[in-house]
Design a protein around this motif. Sequence first.
Motif, PDB file in Angstrom:
ATOM      1  N   SER A 122       0.856  -1.185   0.000  1.00 16.81           N
ATOM      2  CA  SER A 122       0.000   0.000   0.000  1.00 16.81           C
ATOM      3  C   SER A 122       0.892   1.235   0.000  1.00 16.81           C
ATOM      4  CB  SER A 122      -0.915   0.001   1.233  1.00 16.81           C
ATOM      5  OG  SER A 122      -0.164   0.291   2.402  1.00 16.81           O
ATOM      6  N   LEU A 123       0.290   2.368  -0.316  1.00 13.32           N
ATOM      7  CA  LEU A 123       1.064   3.613  -0.298  1.00 13.32           C
ATOM      8  C   LEU A 123       1.624   3.840   1.103  1.00 13.32           C
ATOM      9  CD1 LEU A 123      -1.268   5.983  -2.390  1.00 13.32           C
ATOM     10  CD2 LEU A 123       0.662   4.588  -3.175  1.00 13.32           C
ATOM     11  N   ARG A 124       0.813   3.561   2.111  1.00 21.14           N
ATOM     12  CA  ARG A 124       1.245   3.775   3.490  1.00 21.14           C
ATOM     13  C   ARG A 124       2.434   2.883   3.860  1.00 21.14           C
ATOM     14  NH1 ARG A 124      -2.476   2.804   8.869  1.00 21.14           N
ATOM     15  NH2 ARG A 124      -0.834   3.252  10.390  1.00 21.14           N
ATOM     16  N   ILE A 125       2.356   1.605   3.466  1.00 16.26           N
ATOM     17  CA  ILE A 125       3.466   0.699   3.764  1.00 16.26           C
ATOM     18  C   ILE A 125       4.751   1.202   3.109  1.00 16.26           C
ATOM     19  CG2 ILE A 125       4.375  -1.624   3.288  1.00 16.26           C
ATOM     20  CD1 ILE A 125       1.437  -2.637   3.544  1.00 16.26           C
ATOM     21  N   GLU A 126       4.639   1.649   1.876  1.00 17.95           N
ATOM     22  CA  GLU A 126       5.841   2.060   1.136  1.00 17.95           C
ATOM     23  C   GLU A 126       6.374   3.406   1.617  1.00 17.95           C
ATOM     24  OE1 GLU A 126       7.370   0.094  -1.050  1.00 17.95           O
ATOM     25  OE2 GLU A 126       5.840  -1.481  -0.946  1.00 17.95           O
ATOM     26  N   ARG A 127       5.462   4.290   2.020  1.00 16.32           N
ATOM     27  CA  ARG A 127       5.890   5.613   2.473  1.00 16.32           C
ATOM     28  C   ARG A 127       6.224   5.631   3.955  1.00 16.32           C
ATOM     29  NH1 ARG A 127       4.112  11.121   0.375  1.00 16.32           N
ATOM     30  NH2 ARG A 127       3.414  11.187   2.540  1.00 16.32           N
ATOM     31  N   GLY A 128       5.683   4.670   4.704  1.00 23.22           N
ATOM     32  CA  GLY A 128       5.892   4.676   6.151  1.00 23.22           C
ATOM     33  C   GLY A 128       4.984   5.645   6.880  1.00 23.22           C
ATOM     34  N   GLU A 129       4.018   6.227   6.204  1.00 25.66           N
ATOM     35  CA  GLU A 129       3.051   7.116   6.862  1.00 25.66           C
ATOM     36  C   GLU A 129       1.753   7.125   6.058  1.00 25.66           C
ATOM     37  OE1 GLU A 129       4.485  11.135   6.796  1.00 25.66           O
ATOM     38  OE2 GLU A 129       4.929  11.068   4.658  1.00 25.66           O
ATOM     39  N   PRO A 130       0.654   7.450   6.728  1.00 28.03           N
ATOM     40  CA  PRO A 130      -0.637   7.440   6.024  1.00 28.03           C
ATOM     41  C   PRO A 130      -0.696   8.498   4.926  1.00 28.03           C
ATOM     42  CG  PRO A 130      -0.949   7.488   8.409  1.00 28.03           C
ATOM     43  CD  PRO A 130       0.500   7.752   8.160  1.00 28.03           C
ATOM     44  N   VAL A 131      -1.494   8.228   3.936  1.00 23.35           N
ATOM     45  CA  VAL A 131      -1.684   9.137   2.809  1.00 23.35           C
ATOM     46  C   VAL A 131      -3.145   9.574   2.812  1.00 23.35           C
ATOM     47  CG1 VAL A 131      -1.696   9.249   0.274  1.00 23.35           C
ATOM     48  CG2 VAL A 131       0.187   8.092   1.470  1.00 23.35           C
ATOM     49  N   ASP A 132      -3.395  10.833   2.490  1.00 21.45           N
ATOM     50  CA  ASP A 132      -4.747  11.394   2.500  1.00 21.45           C
ATOM     51  C   ASP A 132      -5.583  10.809   1.349  1.00 21.45           C
ATOM     52  OD1 ASP A 132      -7.025  12.906   2.645  1.00 21.45           O
ATOM     53  OD2 ASP A 132      -6.087  14.755   1.898  1.00 21.45           O
ATOM     54  N   ARG A 133      -6.618  10.052   1.713  1.00 22.84           N
ATOM     55  CA  ARG A 133      -7.405   9.386   0.667  1.00 22.84           C
ATOM     56  C   ARG A 133      -8.177  10.361  -0.210  1.00 22.84           C
ATOM     57  NH1 ARG A 133     -11.304   5.428   2.938  1.00 22.84           N
ATOM     58  NH2 ARG A 133     -11.546   7.008   4.560  1.00 22.84           N
ATOM     59  N   THR A 134      -8.594  11.486   0.387  1.00 21.78           N
ATOM     60  CA  THR A 134      -9.330  12.485  -0.399  1.00 21.78           C
ATOM     61  C   THR A 134      -8.442  13.042  -1.510  1.00 21.78           C
ATOM     62  OG1 THR A 134     -10.679  13.034   1.505  1.00 21.78           O
ATOM     63  CG2 THR A 134     -10.573  14.671  -0.246  1.00 21.78           C
ATOM     64  N   ALA A 135      -7.180  13.299  -1.177  1.00 20.49           N
ATOM     65  CA  ALA A 135      -6.237  13.787  -2.192  1.00 20.49           C
ATOM     66  C   ALA A 135      -6.043  12.740  -3.286  1.00 20.49           C
ATOM     67  CB  ALA A 135      -4.902  14.131  -1.541  1.00 20.49           C
ATOM     68  N   VAL A 136      -6.051  11.460  -2.901  1.00 19.13           N
ATOM     69  CA  VAL A 136      -5.886  10.381  -3.875  1.00 19.13           C
ATOM     70  C   VAL A 136      -7.057  10.362  -4.860  1.00 19.13           C
ATOM     71  CG1 VAL A 136      -5.880   7.859  -4.150  1.00 19.13           C
ATOM     72  CG2 VAL A 136      -4.418   8.930  -2.416  1.00 19.13           C
ATOM     73  N   VAL A 137      -8.278  10.459  -4.317  1.00 25.05           N
ATOM     74  CA  VAL A 137      -9.462  10.448  -5.185  1.00 25.05           C
ATOM     75  C   VAL A 137      -9.416  11.623  -6.158  1.00 25.05           C
ATOM     76  CG1 VAL A 137     -11.981  10.664  -5.266  1.00 25.05           C
ATOM     77  CG2 VAL A 137     -10.908   9.283  -3.472  1.00 25.05           C
ATOM     78  N   ALA A 138      -9.124  12.807  -5.640  1.00 25.57           N
ATOM     79  CA  ALA A 138      -9.146  14.006  -6.484  1.00 25.57           C
ATOM     80  C   ALA A 138      -8.057  13.938  -7.557  1.00 25.57           C
ATOM     81  CB  ALA A 138      -8.979  15.256  -5.619  1.00 25.57           C
ATOM     82  N   ALA A 139      -6.861  13.481  -7.170  1.00 25.27           N
ATOM     83  CA  ALA A 139      -5.763  13.405  -8.147  1.00 25.27           C
ATOM     84  C   ALA A 139      -6.099  12.406  -9.257  1.00 25.27           C
ATOM     85  CB  ALA A 139      -4.468  12.991  -7.447  1.00 25.27           C
ATOM     86  N   ILE A 140      -6.685  11.283  -8.876  1.00 26.43           N
ATOM     87  CA  ILE A 140      -7.021  10.257  -9.877  1.00 26.43           C
ATOM     88  C   ILE A 140      -8.080  10.767 -10.851  1.00 26.43           C
ATOM     89  CG2 ILE A 140      -8.201   8.039 -10.184  1.00 26.43           C
ATOM     90  CD1 ILE A 140      -6.689   7.019  -7.745  1.00 26.43           C
ATOM     91  N   LEU A 141      -9.154  11.344 -10.313  1.00 25.79           N
ATOM     92  CA  LEU A 141     -10.226  11.801 -11.213  1.00 25.79           C
ATOM     93  C   LEU A 141      -9.720  12.898 -12.141  1.00 25.79           C
ATOM     94  CD1 LEU A 141     -13.758  11.756  -9.712  1.00 25.79           C
ATOM     95  CD2 LEU A 141     -12.338   9.937 -10.588  1.00 25.79           C
ATOM     96  N   SER A 142      -8.897  13.773 -11.603  1.00 27.70           N
ATOM     97  CA  SER A 142      -8.364  14.863 -12.410  1.00 27.70           C
ATOM     98  C   SER A 142      -7.508  14.317 -13.560  1.00 27.70           C
ATOM     99  CB  SER A 142      -7.551  15.784 -11.506  1.00 27.70           C
ATOM    100  OG  SER A 142      -6.712  16.596 -12.276  1.00 27.70           O
TER     101      SER A 142
END
Lengths: 323, 323
Positions: B230-250
Motif C-alpha cells: 500500500s502507499l502507506r506501507i511504502e511511504r511509512g506514513e498514512p496518505v490522505d485518501r481524499t487527495a488520492v481520489v481528487a488526483a485520480i479523477l483529475s
Amino acid sequence: MRDEQLLELLTERPGEYISGEEISRRLSVSRTAVWKGINRLKEQGYEFDSVTRRGYRIVRLPDRFDEVSLRLQLGKLTSWGQPLHLLDTIGSTQDLARELAEKGAPEGTLVIAEQQTAGRGRQGRVFHSPAGRGVWMTLVLRPQQPLQYTSQLTLLAAVAICRALRDVSGLDIGIKWPNDLLIGNRKVCGILVESAAEDGHVRYALGGFGIDVNVALEDLPEEVRPLATSLRIERGEPVDRTAVVAAILSELETLYHLYNREGFAPIAALWEASALAIGKVVTVKTLQHTMTGIARGLGENGELLLEQPDGSITPVYSGEVGF
Amino acid sequence: MRDEQLLELLTERPGEYISGEEISRRLSVSRTAVWKGINRLKEQGYEFDSVTRRGYRIVRLPDRFDEVSLRLQLGKLTSWGQPLHLLDTIGSTQDLARELAEKGAPEGTLVIAEQQTAGRGRQGRVFHSPAGRGVWMTLVLRPQQPLQYTSQLTLLAAVAICRALRDVSGLDIGIKWPNDLLIGNRKVCGILVESAAEDGHVRYALGGFGIDVNVALEDLPEEVRPLATSLRIERGEPVDRTAVVAAILSELETLYHLYNREGFAPIAALWEASALAIGKVVTVKTLQHTMTGIARGLGENGELLLEQPDGSITPVYSGEVGF
C-alpha cells in the motif's frame, strides 16, 4: 364474464357464426363487454372472422410452441438451444438471458417466449411481441474473440437469420446495415446484440432476435404498421414457428463456427451478398450528424464504408441507414 | 458486550494501555469475547498498539471521508465526481454504479465506499476492501468511441491512476500489462473496466478502481500478503485518501479528453513510458495457453505485442503477465 365462458360459447357450434347479441343475452353481459372479451381473446392469439349481423366465428386457435417437438427439431439441426427456457409470457427474453448468463449459463442457452410484455429493440425502443405470432428469443453466446471484434457478431446474426428465413419461407429478404431484415422496405426481423465485457475480454453476448413470423398488421400499433411486415403476410399463409427457430439456430451455429475458424472475411462476404444497399446512395443518421454517400461494403470490424462525394471513404460504426 | 461499551472503556484514559483482564472483568465477559471485540473494532478501522501484559491502546481512529471536503477538492480539480455517491458499506461499488448507469446516470458519476463486502476483481476474483483503508470506487463513463476501442479505456485508466498515485505519494509505481499497478513487484491498485454494449455502440463503461492507500498487510488475508502493498506501507506514513481520489479523477479526465481529441497514440506512449516490462522477457498466460516472449509495446487496440523467439510478433488481447 370470464374468458372461459365466452370461449365455451364460441366453440360450441364449430364453424358457425354466433352473434354478439346472443352472447350478450346468454351470458347476461353488455354488448361492450362482449366486444372487450373478443379483443382479449384476440390478444391471446385467437383469430376471428366477424361479419356484420351474423357475428363472430373462431377461424384459428392460438399457436403454441410444442416443447417436445421444438426440442426434437433443434436436436436434429444444432447443438444450440440447450438449456432451453420456453416461457409463456415474459417482460423481455433479453433480461432473463442476462440473468442466466450472469449466473454462468453456457453458450447455446436459449430463452423463447410466446409473448413479451416489455420487448426491447435497439436504442431502447419498444419491440412489439404479440402472443403466439412470432419468434421472440435470446441466445447466450460466449465468444472467445477479443472485445474489439464483438460488433462483428451483429453482422453475423443478421446474415445467418436472413439465410434461415429465406430457406424456411422462400421469400426474398435483404439486410439493411447493420442488422435489419427487410422484405421490400418493410421490416420482418429485429436483432439486438448486447454484450458485457471485462477489460479486453467479452464475458458474454446476448443475441436477441424478434421475427415477425405470423404477425398480422392489426397485432401491431398503428404507427409501426407502415414499416412492418411478416412472413405470413408476405406468403399469404402461416409459417411454422418451430421450423423458424430450428433453421435460425442451425444457420447461426454454422456461421459462428466458420467465423471462429476463418475470421470475419467469409461472414462479411455473405453479408454483402445479402445486403440491400451496396453500391447505392444511402443516408446515415449517427448520434452526431447525418451523412450521405455510396455504401461500399463492410470494413474489417463490420463498420459500413461510406464513399463521400470527394471519393474518400468514411467508416460508420453505428447509425440508422435510409435509402 | 456491545462494541460501544468496549470503545467507551478503551477511550476513557487516552494514551494509556488497558489490559484484557480489566476489560473482561469490568464488562463481565470472557477474555475470548474481548479479543473478538477488539478484532471487530480493527475491521471498522480502529488501530491498536497491543503489548503483552499491558493490554490494548487505540493509536488511530477509523479514517472517514469527509463529504464536504471531498466535494470541495474534486470541484477544484475536475468536473467528474458528480453526482457523488459516498457510502459507508456496500457489496460492490461496481454493482451500484451499474444500476445507476442502467437508469441513465451521466458520465462522471462516482460511487465511493468506505468498505466493500463483496468487492470484485478481474475474472471474478475477490477484491479485499477493508473499511477506511483504501479508495474503493467506480466511475461511470459514456464513451463515444465505437465498441472495438473500449479495451483502450483499461490502458487509459492504468496510466492515469499510475501518474496520479506517483504525484500524490512520490513513490515509483509501474504498470504491469494491462492494468495492474505495482511498487516493486507488489500490487498497490486493481483496475476493472466493465462495459455494456448494444451492437456496435457502448452504452456505458464502469471504471472500477481499488487503491490500497492506507491498507496494512494484516488487513488482508494471509494468502494475498506476499503480493500486496500500500502507499502507506511504502511511504511509512498514512496518505490522505481524499487527495488520492481528487488526483485520480483529475488525471483520468485530462487523459480521457486527450484520448477523445487525439486518439489512442498519446495514451499508448504514456502507458509505455510507465510500463514495467517493455523490452523484457515475459510470460503470458491466456485462457488457452502460455507464451513467452519479449514485450515490445502496445498495438493500436491496446493489445500487448509479444516478440516470439523467431522474431514474429504475436498480439495478446487478454491474459496474465509474469516476469
